[in-house]
Design an enzyme around this catalytic site. Structure first.
Site, mmCIF file in Angstrom:
data_model
loop_
_atom_site.group_PDB
_atom_site.id
_atom_site.type_symbol
_atom_site.label_atom_id
_atom_site.label_comp_id
_atom_site.label_asym_id
_atom_site.label_seq_id
_atom_site.Cartn_x
_atom_site.Cartn_y
_atom_site.Cartn_z
ATOM 1 N N SER A 28 0.842 -1.208 0.000
ATOM 2 C CA SER A 28 0.000 0.000 0.000
ATOM 3 C C SER A 28 0.869 1.247 0.000
ATOM 4 O O SER A 28 2.098 1.169 0.080
ATOM 5 C CB SER A 28 -0.949 0.011 1.215
ATOM 6 O OG SER A 28 -0.222 0.262 2.402
ATOM 7 N N SER A 149 11.706 10.079 8.314
ATOM 8 C CA SER A 149 10.657 11.096 8.374
ATOM 9 C C SER A 149 11.194 12.310 9.115
ATOM 10 O O SER A 149 12.050 12.181 9.999
ATOM 11 C CB SER A 149 9.441 10.554 9.134
ATOM 12 O OG SER A 149 8.545 11.606 9.445
ATOM 13 N N TYR A 174 7.276 6.601 17.429
ATOM 14 C CA TYR A 174 7.461 6.744 15.980
ATOM 15 C C TYR A 174 8.646 7.674 15.692
ATOM 16 O O TYR A 174 9.526 7.352 14.892
ATOM 17 C CB TYR A 174 6.179 7.295 15.352
ATOM 18 C CG TYR A 174 6.269 7.480 13.858
ATOM 19 C CD1 TYR A 174 6.271 6.380 12.997
ATOM 20 C CD2 TYR A 174 6.364 8.753 13.292
ATOM 21 C CE1 TYR A 174 6.362 6.544 11.627
ATOM 22 C CE2 TYR A 174 6.450 8.927 11.923
ATOM 23 C CZ TYR A 174 6.445 7.819 11.090
ATOM 24 O OH TYR A 174 6.547 7.988 9.724
ATOM 25 N N LYS A 178 12.168 6.815 13.777
ATOM 26 C CA LYS A 178 12.576 7.510 12.543
ATOM 27 C C LYS A 178 13.947 8.161 12.719
ATOM 28 O O LYS A 178 14.717 8.265 11.757
ATOM 29 C CB LYS A 178 11.502 8.528 12.137
ATOM 30 C CG LYS A 178 10.214 7.850 11.667
ATOM 31 C CD LYS A 178 10.425 7.100 10.367
ATOM 32 C CE LYS A 178 9.537 5.923 10.147
ATOM 33 N NZ LYS A 178 9.764 5.191 8.903
HETATM 34 N N1 LIG Z 1 2.416 8.992 5.181
HETATM 35 C C1 LIG Z 1 3.242 9.923 5.651
HETATM 36 O O1 LIG Z 1 2.855 11.112 5.841
HETATM 37 C C2 LIG Z 1 4.667 9.582 5.952
HETATM 38 C C3 LIG Z 1 5.540 10.636 6.324
HETATM 39 C C4 LIG Z 1 6.863 10.329 6.617
HETATM 40 C C5 LIG Z 1 7.307 9.004 6.527
HETATM 41 N N2 LIG Z 1 6.439 8.008 6.172
HETATM 42 C C6 LIG Z 1 6.949 6.647 6.100
HETATM 43 O O2 LIG Z 1 6.691 6.105 4.828
HETATM 44 C C7 LIG Z 1 6.658 4.677 4.911
HETATM 45 C C8 LIG Z 1 5.463 4.157 4.143
HETATM 46 O O3 LIG Z 1 4.295 4.639 4.773
HETATM 47 P P1 LIG Z 1 2.938 4.958 4.002
HETATM 48 O O4 LIG Z 1 2.585 6.350 4.343
HETATM 49 O O5 LIG Z 1 3.012 4.535 2.584
HETATM 50 O O6 LIG Z 1 1.940 4.026 4.854
HETATM 51 P P2 LIG Z 1 1.112 2.712 4.481
HETATM 52 O O7 LIG Z 1 0.241 2.950 3.317
HETATM 53 O O8 LIG Z 1 0.477 2.316 5.777
HETATM 54 O O9 LIG Z 1 2.219 1.633 4.086
HETATM 55 C C9 LIG Z 1 2.951 0.942 5.081
HETATM 56 C C10 LIG Z 1 3.500 -0.344 4.491
HETATM 57 O O10 LIG Z 1 4.275 -0.983 5.512
HETATM 58 C C11 LIG Z 1 3.842 -2.327 5.644
HETATM 59 N N3 LIG Z 1 3.917 -2.762 7.035
HETATM 60 C C12 LIG Z 1 3.388 -2.161 8.124
HETATM 61 N N4 LIG Z 1 3.588 -2.905 9.217
HETATM 62 C C13 LIG Z 1 4.254 -4.024 8.808
HETATM 63 C C14 LIG Z 1 4.733 -5.187 9.460
HETATM 64 N N5 LIG Z 1 4.565 -5.398 10.783
HETATM 65 N N6 LIG Z 1 5.364 -6.131 8.733
HETATM 66 C C15 LIG Z 1 5.549 -5.963 7.402
HETATM 67 N N7 LIG Z 1 5.106 -4.888 6.718
HETATM 68 C C16 LIG Z 1 4.472 -3.932 7.418
HETATM 69 C C17 LIG Z 1 2.404 -2.352 5.149
HETATM 70 O O11 LIG Z 1 2.111 -3.626 4.605
HETATM 71 P P3 LIG Z 1 1.027 -4.678 5.211
HETATM 72 O O12 LIG Z 1 -0.094 -3.906 5.778
HETATM 73 O O13 LIG Z 1 0.682 -5.544 4.032
HETATM 74 O O14 LIG Z 1 1.806 -5.425 6.230
HETATM 75 C C18 LIG Z 1 2.416 -1.306 4.046
HETATM 76 O O15 LIG Z 1 2.780 -1.896 2.816
HETATM 77 C C19 LIG Z 1 6.666 4.344 6.408
HETATM 78 O O16 LIG Z 1 7.972 3.967 6.790
HETATM 79 C C20 LIG Z 1 6.301 5.658 7.061
HETATM 80 O O17 LIG Z 1 6.831 5.781 8.364
HETATM 81 C C21 LIG Z 1 5.136 8.273 5.880
#
Ligand SMILES: NC(=O)c1ccc[n+]([C@@H]2O[C@H](COP(=O)([O-])OP(=O)(O)OC[C@H]3O[C@@H](n4cnc5c(N)ncnc54)[C@H](OP(=O)(O)O)[C@@H]3O)[C@@H](O)[C@H]2O)c1
Length: 310
Positions: A28, A149, A174, A178
């Site tokens: 996702s 992040s 979190y 990070k």
């Molecule tokens: N969204 C933001 O504003 C933002 C800002 C800064 C940094 N980030 C970082 O960007 C990255 C991606 O986040 P996103 O925003 O794209 O969120 P997301 O849509 O929730 O994607 C998170 C991904 O991580 C996987 N994941 C979560 N827990 C897991 C586990 N226990 N084991 C294996 N896989 C796991 C999920 O896969 P499954 O559910 O299939 O396990 C999913 O594919 C993260 O590291 C997040 O901290 C996001």
């Protein structure tokens, strides 16, 4: 889903034919869009996550667009599953060009997994272990990119707290994880360099990306609100976030850059706590100790001054 967003225009001319990419957390959000884009650029993509149905759908989508992909499931709260993922990658591929440590989350409830606070485990120890397990499988000019992040700003490394959930705060945990991501990426860069390996390691902030599934970890009403913020001007779309990740991962402009933290597609100065070399070394050693493994790219090889595992 929309797989050809405008924000990815900066990477559409890059040829990744013959390259193999592992994108963790690509069922996702940012990882999924990045996996699609890499498939279009010609890379063979290993899609990862826990959700098999979502992962298989991404693989099918990449194949429909003419790309090559396979899904490997692994729960990042289990060291054995991470080791099995690495073993599958080692067995099924000739080498890895791109290791995108993207999987992660913000967890509402404090929980210990394998005796360690879950956020630290999933967001930091899992990519640490996975990277260590794949070090010998990285191609010479491989790129390792770790999703951090700007939330790391304000956090201080506190390795005494990783075995407890007393006083747990989801945001605090979190931010701490990070910070660990930024420290890990720069320490990996130093150790690769000291070992005479040309592979590079960097970390990044993808922007504030409310449109991903990230908000699912927040309490009910906040989760919906987080997703709705995706339409507010000034926030980044999921494609914008993926473009940030891909800029560090495949752009020719970043091919020789290592040990940096990117934001807005530029190397940026992270917080002082993320530039603390001694803290990075402590984290490197303590992570190995917590996982009960030998220190990867050990001091003898890398010339590091650190000998203390605490
Ligand atoms: N969204 C933001 O504003 C933002 C800002 C800064 C940094 N980030 C970082 O960007 C990255 C991606 O986040 P996103 O925003 O794209 O969120 P997301 O849509 O929730 O994607 C998170 C991904 O991580 C996987 N994941 C979560 N827990 C897991 C586990 N226990 N084991 C294996 N896989 C796991 C999920 O896969 P499954 O559910 O299939 O396990 C999913 O594919 C993260 O590291 C997040 O901290 C996001």
């Amino acid at each position: 889903m929309s797989t050809r967003p405008e924000s990815l225009a900066t990477v559409t001319d890059i040829d990744c034919t013959g390259q193999t990419a592992l994108v963790t957390g690509s069922t996702s959000g940012i990882g999924r869009v990045a996996a699609y884009a890499l498939g279009r650029l010609g890379a063979e993509v290993i899609v990862h996550g826990r959700d098999r149905e979502a992962g298989e759908a991404v693989v099918e989508g990449i194949r429909e667009e003419g790309g090559e992909a396979a899904f490997v499931a692994a729960d990042f709260t289990e060291a054995a599953a991470i080791r099995t993922l690495a073993e599958t990658v080692r067995t099924e591929t000739d080498g890895l060009d791109l290791l995108l440590n993207n999987a992660g989350g913000l967890f509402r409830e404090g929980r210990l997994v394998e005796g360690i606070e879950r956020t630290f485990y999933v967001n930091h120890l899992a990519p640490y272990l996975l990277t260590a397990e794949l070090l010998d499988h990285l191609r010479e000019d491989a790129r390792v990119v770790t999703m951090a992040s700007d939330a790391h700003r304000g956090a201080e490394l506190d390795l005494d707290r990783v075995r407890t959930v007393d006083g747990y705060s989801g945001m605090g945990a979190y931010a701490h994880s990070k910070l660990a991501n930024v420290l890990f990426a720069s320490e990996l860069a130093r150790r690769l360099d000291a070992a005479g390996r040309p592979a590079v390691s960097n970390s990044l902030h993808p922007g504030f990306v409310p449109g991903s599934q990230f908000g699912r970890f927040l309490p009910g009403p906040l989760s919906g609100l987080f997703q709705m913020l995706g339409v507010v001007p000034g926030t980044s779309s999921v494609a914008d976030g993926a473009a940030e990740l891909l800029h560090v991962a495949v752009s020719p402009d970043t091919a020789d850059v290592s040990g940096r933290y990117f934001s807005g597609q530029s190397p940026t100065t992270p917080a002082a706590a993320a530039r603390d070399r001694a803290a990075a070394e402590r984290l490197w050693h303590r992570s190995a100790e917590l996982l009960g493994m030998d220190v990867p790219l050990s001091d003898a090889v890398s010339g590091s001054a650190a000998t203390d595992a605490s």
